[in-house]
Design a protein around this motif. Sequence first.
Motif, mmCIF file in Angstrom:
data_model
loop_
_atom_site.group_PDB
_atom_site.id
_atom_site.type_symbol
_atom_site.label_atom_id
_atom_site.label_comp_id
_atom_site.label_asym_id
_atom_site.label_seq_id
_atom_site.Cartn_x
_atom_site.Cartn_y
_atom_site.Cartn_z
ATOM 1 N N TYR A 68 0.810 -1.224 0.000
ATOM 2 C CA TYR A 68 0.000 0.000 0.000
ATOM 3 C C TYR A 68 0.849 1.283 0.000
ATOM 4 C CZ TYR A 68 -3.972 2.988 0.942
ATOM 5 O OH TYR A 68 -4.937 3.950 0.842
ATOM 6 N N ASP A 69 1.857 1.341 0.859
ATOM 7 C CA ASP A 69 2.671 2.563 0.952
ATOM 8 C C ASP A 69 3.580 2.762 -0.259
ATOM 9 O OD1 ASP A 69 1.503 3.180 3.329
ATOM 10 O OD2 ASP A 69 3.086 2.290 4.556
ATOM 11 N N GLN A 70 3.775 1.680 -1.029
ATOM 12 C CA GLN A 70 4.658 1.767 -2.204
ATOM 13 C C GLN A 70 3.878 1.609 -3.507
ATOM 14 O OE1 GLN A 70 7.083 -1.495 -0.439
ATOM 15 N NE2 GLN A 70 8.806 -0.338 -1.215
#
Length: 112
Positions: free
Chosen positions: A74-76
């Motif tokens: 998600y963060d990447q």
Amino acid sequence: MSIEFRDDDEEIDTSVSCSSCDAVCCRLTVLVMPEDKVPRHLVARNEHGLEVMARGEDGWCIAVDHHKMCCSIYDQRPGICRKFAMGSAYCRSEREIYREQVARGIPLAVVD
Ligand code: SF4
Ligand code: SF4
């Protein structure tokens, strides 16, 4: 349906939620741009020579967590995924296509 308009005038149905969705937008082709910070082993090159998120044989992006049906990076995740708005017309259309496929017993396949 409960429609609201975002600042950019995009029409959003606020009754739609990713938590009750099989991550169907993650069956679409996702271009990976040079500025994206996606782990390289999740990136493939398509027939046009463009970098895209790799997909499994089931058609879903390789980064989908199949237990939770959500993005495992998600963060990447790529910028194109960040821009895909929950409840937008595109989101609702993909959910409808998927619903029809499931209802008609059509084998799920890669969507371009
Ligand atoms: S953005 Fe839409 S299609 Fe994608 S997971 Fe969320 S509800 Fe499903
Ligand atoms: S990177 Fe994450 S959000 Fe984007 S298509 Fe793959 S699983 Fe879905």
